[in-house]
Design a protein around this motif. Structure first.
Motif, PDB file in Angstrom:
ATOM      1  N   UNK A  46       0.826  -1.203   0.000  1.00  0.00           N
ATOM      2  CA  UNK A  46       0.000   0.000   0.000  1.00  0.00           C
ATOM      3  C   UNK A  46       0.861   1.253   0.000  1.00  0.00           C
ATOM      4  N   UNK A  47       1.981   1.190   0.717  1.00  0.00           N
ATOM      5  CA  UNK A  47       2.920   2.314   0.744  1.00  0.00           C
ATOM      6  C   UNK A  47       3.803   2.313  -0.489  1.00  0.00           C
ATOM      7  N   UNK A  48       4.337   1.155  -0.848  1.00  0.00           N
ATOM      8  CA  UNK A  48       5.218   1.101  -2.011  1.00  0.00           C
ATOM      9  C   UNK A  48       4.518   1.599  -3.264  1.00  0.00           C
ATOM     10  N   UNK A  49       3.233   1.295  -3.381  1.00  0.00           N
ATOM     11  CA  UNK A  49       2.493   1.694  -4.575  1.00  0.00           C
ATOM     12  C   UNK A  49       1.995   3.119  -4.563  1.00  0.00           C
TER      13      UNK A  49
ATOM     14  N   UNK B 291      -6.426   8.219  11.615  1.00  0.00           N
ATOM     15  CA  UNK B 291      -7.493   7.330  11.163  1.00  0.00           C
ATOM     16  C   UNK B 291      -7.775   7.565   9.689  1.00  0.00           C
ATOM     17  N   UNK B 292      -7.161   6.754   8.843  1.00  0.00           N
ATOM     18  CA  UNK B 292      -7.440   6.788   7.411  1.00  0.00           C
ATOM     19  C   UNK B 292      -8.533   5.779   7.057  1.00  0.00           C
ATOM     20  N   UNK B 293      -8.760   4.825   7.939  1.00  0.00           N
ATOM     21  CA  UNK B 293      -9.720   3.752   7.689  1.00  0.00           C
ATOM     22  C   UNK B 293     -11.117   4.278   7.394  1.00  0.00           C
ATOM     23  N   UNK B 294     -11.611   5.170   8.251  1.00  0.00           N
ATOM     24  CA  UNK B 294     -13.009   5.596   8.119  1.00  0.00           C
ATOM     25  C   UNK B 294     -13.271   6.360   6.825  1.00  0.00           C
ATOM     26  N   UNK B 295     -12.250   7.017   6.278  1.00  0.00           N
ATOM     27  CA  UNK B 295     -12.432   7.775   5.042  1.00  0.00           C
ATOM     28  C   UNK B 295     -12.542   6.872   3.815  1.00  0.00           C
ATOM     29  N   UNK B 296     -12.109   5.612   3.958  1.00  0.00           N
ATOM     30  CA  UNK B 296     -12.090   4.689   2.826  1.00  0.00           C
ATOM     31  C   UNK B 296     -13.071   3.530   2.982  1.00  0.00           C
ATOM     32  N   UNK B 297     -13.751   3.457   4.099  1.00  0.00           N
ATOM     33  CA  UNK B 297     -14.548   2.296   4.466  1.00  0.00           C
ATOM     34  C   UNK B 297     -15.992   2.400   3.989  1.00  0.00           C
ATOM     35  N   UNK B 298     -16.514   1.285   3.505  1.00  0.00           N
ATOM     36  CA  UNK B 298     -17.908   1.213   3.089  1.00  0.00           C
ATOM     37  C   UNK B 298     -18.789   0.878   4.289  1.00  0.00           C
TER      38      UNK B 298
ATOM     39  N   UNK C  89     -15.742  -2.973   4.339  1.00  0.00           N
ATOM     40  CA  UNK C  89     -14.705  -3.223   3.340  1.00  0.00           C
ATOM     41  C   UNK C  89     -14.285  -1.906   2.679  1.00  0.00           C
ATOM     42  N   UNK C  90     -13.268  -1.980   1.819  1.00  0.00           N
ATOM     43  CA  UNK C  90     -12.880  -0.805   1.049  1.00  0.00           C
ATOM     44  C   UNK C  90     -14.000  -0.428   0.090  1.00  0.00           C
ATOM     45  N   UNK C  91     -14.307   0.850   0.008  1.00  0.00           N
ATOM     46  CA  UNK C  91     -15.301   1.300  -0.959  1.00  0.00           C
ATOM     47  C   UNK C  91     -14.817   0.989  -2.374  1.00  0.00           C
ATOM     48  N   UNK C  92     -15.710   0.507  -3.204  1.00  0.00           N
ATOM     49  CA  UNK C  92     -15.344   0.015  -4.529  1.00  0.00           C
ATOM     50  C   UNK C  92     -14.633   1.065  -5.371  1.00  0.00           C
ATOM     51  N   UNK C  93     -15.032   2.328  -5.212  1.00  0.00           N
ATOM     52  CA  UNK C  93     -14.435   3.370  -6.052  1.00  0.00           C
ATOM     53  C   UNK C  93     -13.000   3.695  -5.669  1.00  0.00           C
ATOM     54  N   UNK C  94     -12.524   3.149  -4.540  1.00  0.00           N
ATOM     55  CA  UNK C  94     -11.183   3.470  -4.062  1.00  0.00           C
ATOM     56  C   UNK C  94     -10.189   2.315  -4.219  1.00  0.00           C
ATOM     57  N   UNK C  95     -10.609   1.188  -4.799  1.00  0.00           N
ATOM     58  CA  UNK C  95      -9.736   0.019  -4.801  1.00  0.00           C
ATOM     59  C   UNK C  95      -9.694  -0.679  -6.149  1.00  0.00           C
TER      60      UNK C  95
ATOM     61  N   UNK D 129      -6.557   2.497  -5.604  1.00  0.00           N
ATOM     62  CA  UNK D 129      -6.388   3.065  -6.936  1.00  0.00           C
ATOM     63  C   UNK D 129      -6.091   4.551  -6.804  1.00  0.00           C
ATOM     64  N   UNK D 130      -6.116   5.267  -7.909  1.00  0.00           N
ATOM     65  CA  UNK D 130      -5.774   6.693  -7.886  1.00  0.00           C
ATOM     66  C   UNK D 130      -6.702   7.487  -6.973  1.00  0.00           C
ATOM     67  N   UNK D 131      -7.987   7.169  -7.012  1.00  0.00           N
ATOM     68  CA  UNK D 131      -8.934   7.873  -6.144  1.00  0.00           C
ATOM     69  C   UNK D 131      -8.670   7.568  -4.670  1.00  0.00           C
ATOM     70  N   UNK D 132      -8.304   6.322  -4.389  1.00  0.00           N
ATOM     71  CA  UNK D 132      -7.995   5.948  -3.014  1.00  0.00           C
ATOM     72  C   UNK D 132      -6.795   6.689  -2.478  1.00  0.00           C
ATOM     73  N   UNK D 133      -5.773   6.814  -3.310  1.00  0.00           N
ATOM     74  CA  UNK D 133      -4.599   7.574  -2.879  1.00  0.00           C
ATOM     75  C   UNK D 133      -4.910   9.066  -2.778  1.00  0.00           C
ATOM     76  N   UNK D 134      -5.893   9.507  -3.540  1.00  0.00           N
ATOM     77  CA  UNK D 134      -6.321  10.895  -3.397  1.00  0.00           C
ATOM     78  C   UNK D 134      -6.908  11.159  -2.016  1.00  0.00           C
ATOM     79  N   UNK D 135      -7.668  10.198  -1.500  1.00  0.00           N
ATOM     80  CA  UNK D 135      -8.197  10.319  -0.137  1.00  0.00           C
ATOM     81  C   UNK D 135      -7.055  10.299   0.874  1.00  0.00           C
TER      82      UNK D 135
END
Length: 255
Positions: A81-84, A198-205, A209-215, A222-228
């Motif tokens: 997650x960090x390397x990418x 807390x980065x979890x709550x901003x990405x969580x459905x 799970x991870x919200x589909x638009x972020x993974x 994905x790019x949107x997830x890293x934007x968050x």
């Protein structure tokens, strides 16, 4: 970039036993890793990885060893997650060093900390632990290792502010463990002297799970997830912050 695959139960148990031994016997525990380390040496430090993982870890450690250490800015430490993460783009204008390594676990980070501690960053952001769950490591194993990582960083890098990022949402079967880990890390932040983010709550459905638009695959961003990620961490990376962010893990599990 792929993450650890799920091992059969017997292999996971053997992996955990070997890792416990490697913490004491690993050739990397007391000296920096170097490009001359063989695949066999990597296999000893990260037992149980498939060949693809061994090759990736070997190459990544060799690449990181060639980098000149930074003396300012922010260092990010973690797994794929960090390397990418496109850190140079996400935090342009700030010195950033990416010490993420795909396939890594909390045990692996402990074993390569000497390489990390050649650096003297102003800030260090740690995000690690999700791959441990694929090996059925307990919440206690993961949180104890993270606390040990933080303690060693604080002792050896007294001028560096340490930030622990919450474990991100992933597969439904892991939701309860992720919540428990994040709850523990948020509670321990004040006593241990690190900042919890807390980065979890901003990405969580709503299902945890991870919200589909972020993974891309339910685990990686994905790019949107890293934007968050950029939005949540932005101010801390640029100028630092000392507020312990309450974890959404303290909320009731999603229904």
């Amino acid at each position: 970039m792929k993450s650890n695959i799920k091992l059969p139960a017997a292999s996971a148990i053997l992996f955990s036993m070997l890792l416990a031994n490697c913490v004491q016997t690993s050739p990397f525990a007391k000296s920096p890793m170097s490009p001359s380390d063989s695949t066999a040496g990597i296999a000893k430090a990260w037992p149980g990885l498939i060949q693809e993982g061994l090759e990736h870890v070997t190459g990544r450690i060799a690449d990181l060893e060639k980098r000149p250490p930074i003396r300012e800015g922010a260092l990010f430490l973690g797994d794929s997650l960090t390397e990418g993460a496109p850190l140079a783009t996400m935090f342009s204008g700030t010195t950033v060093a990416n010490y993420g390594a795909g396939w890594d676990t909390t045990d692996g980070v402990l074993m390569r900390l000497d390489q990390v501690m050649r650096n003297r960053p102003d800030l260090l952001f740690l995000l690690i632990g999700i791959n441990d769950l694929s090996y059925d490591h307990s919440v206690q194993h993961i949180t104890q290792n993270i606390e040990e990582i933080v303690s060693r960083l604080q002792i050896n890098l007294p001028g560096t502010d340490v930030y622990v990022i919450s474990i991100l949402p992933a597969f439904p079967d892991w939701t309860a463990s992720i919540r428990d880990i994040n709850t523990h890390l948020s509670i321990r932040a004040v006593d241990q002297g690190y900042t919890f983010i807390d980065l979890n709550s901003a990405l969580r459905s709503n299902t945890g799970s991870l919200r589909e638009e972020f993974t891309t695959d339910g685990l990686h961003l994905n790019e949107m997830g890293y934007g968050i990620w950029r939005q949540v961490l932005g101010d801390c990376v640029v100028k630092g912050c000392n507020t312990v962010v309450p974890s959404a893990a303290n909320e009731k599990p999603p229904t």
